[in-house]
Enzyme design. Sequence first.
Site, PDB file in Angstrom:
ATOM      1  N   GLU A   1      -1.895  -1.419  -5.862  1.00  0.00           N
ATOM      2  CA  GLU A   1      -3.178  -0.906  -6.327  1.00  0.00           C
ATOM      3  C   GLU A   1      -3.037  -0.294  -7.722  1.00  0.00           C
ATOM      4  O   GLU A   1      -2.032   0.357  -8.013  1.00  0.00           O
ATOM      5  CB  GLU A   1      -3.683   0.189  -5.380  1.00  0.00           C
ATOM      6  CG  GLU A   1      -4.149  -0.325  -4.040  1.00  0.00           C
ATOM      7  CD  GLU A   1      -4.575   0.813  -3.142  1.00  0.00           C
ATOM      8  OE1 GLU A   1      -5.746   0.824  -2.717  1.00  0.00           O
ATOM      9  OE2 GLU A   1      -3.738   1.687  -2.854  1.00  0.00           O
TER      10      GLU A   1
ATOM     11  N   ASP B   1      -3.181   1.284   6.844  1.00  0.00           N
ATOM     12  CA  ASP B   1      -2.344   0.926   5.695  1.00  0.00           C
ATOM     13  C   ASP B   1      -1.941  -0.550   5.719  1.00  0.00           C
ATOM     14  O   ASP B   1      -1.779  -1.171   4.671  1.00  0.00           O
ATOM     15  CB  ASP B   1      -1.091   1.808   5.646  1.00  0.00           C
ATOM     16  CG  ASP B   1      -1.427   3.282   5.447  1.00  0.00           C
ATOM     17  OD1 ASP B   1      -2.546   3.572   4.991  1.00  0.00           O
ATOM     18  OD2 ASP B   1      -0.580   4.139   5.766  1.00  0.00           O
TER      19      ASP B   1
ATOM     20  N   ASP C   1       0.858  -1.177   0.000  1.00  0.00           N
ATOM     21  CA  ASP C   1       0.000   0.000   0.000  1.00  0.00           C
ATOM     22  C   ASP C   1       0.898   1.232   0.000  1.00  0.00           C
ATOM     23  O   ASP C   1       1.649   1.448   0.948  1.00  0.00           O
ATOM     24  CB  ASP C   1      -0.911   0.003   1.233  1.00  0.00           C
ATOM     25  CG  ASP C   1      -1.845   1.197   1.257  1.00  0.00           C
ATOM     26  OD1 ASP C   1      -2.614   1.349   0.294  1.00  0.00           O
ATOM     27  OD2 ASP C   1      -1.809   1.980   2.229  1.00  0.00           O
TER      28      ASP C   1
END
Length: 198
Positions: free
Chosen positions: A95, A175, A11
């Site tokens: 992501e 996170d 992340d």
Amino acid sequence: KHTNPETIGIDVGIESLAVLSTGEVIDNPRFLIKSEKRLKLLHRQVSRKKKGSANRRKARRKLSKLYIKVTNQREDFAHKVSRRLTQSYGTIKVEGLNIQNMLKNHCLAKHISDASWRRLIQFMSYKAVTCGGQVVEVVAKNTSKECSSCGTIVDMPLAKRRFLCPNCGFVAHRDVNASHNIAKRYGRTDQNLTPVGH
């Protein structure tokens, strides 16, 4: 070659550059932010010099050199981090962020640019191939809101840093929770994995 076939999720963020699903936190070095005072001073020096003068050209060169230094620091850091991660893990999941659109947010643009997410992901992508691994982009939706333990969706405004699931009681930094979700999600280049939501 990477020494570990393990799949990890990463992340990326502003508070920390990256949080791994292993629990490792990679600090954001904030090279631009740290150089801001000096940059402002040099900008003022340039504006005070007479246009077209040798002194103005000299001041502009000093300013340009500092910007180049910041760029080189970012690149060097991204190379070192990407090399270590791609040599350590077989599959790295990130992501699928639209960074270009995120840069349109003037409040965050400077911090996103300074963190150099795009460079880190680019470097990991090509280095992973040379190590026999892969970088996989996954759906970004709700990675911070979904409980990585039971799948419950929890309201998580940006200011809220601690994830607490009201359903199963799972507690983690937001996170870390997000990185666990990223690690479990289906990506375009994955094989024999179940898509998100199936």
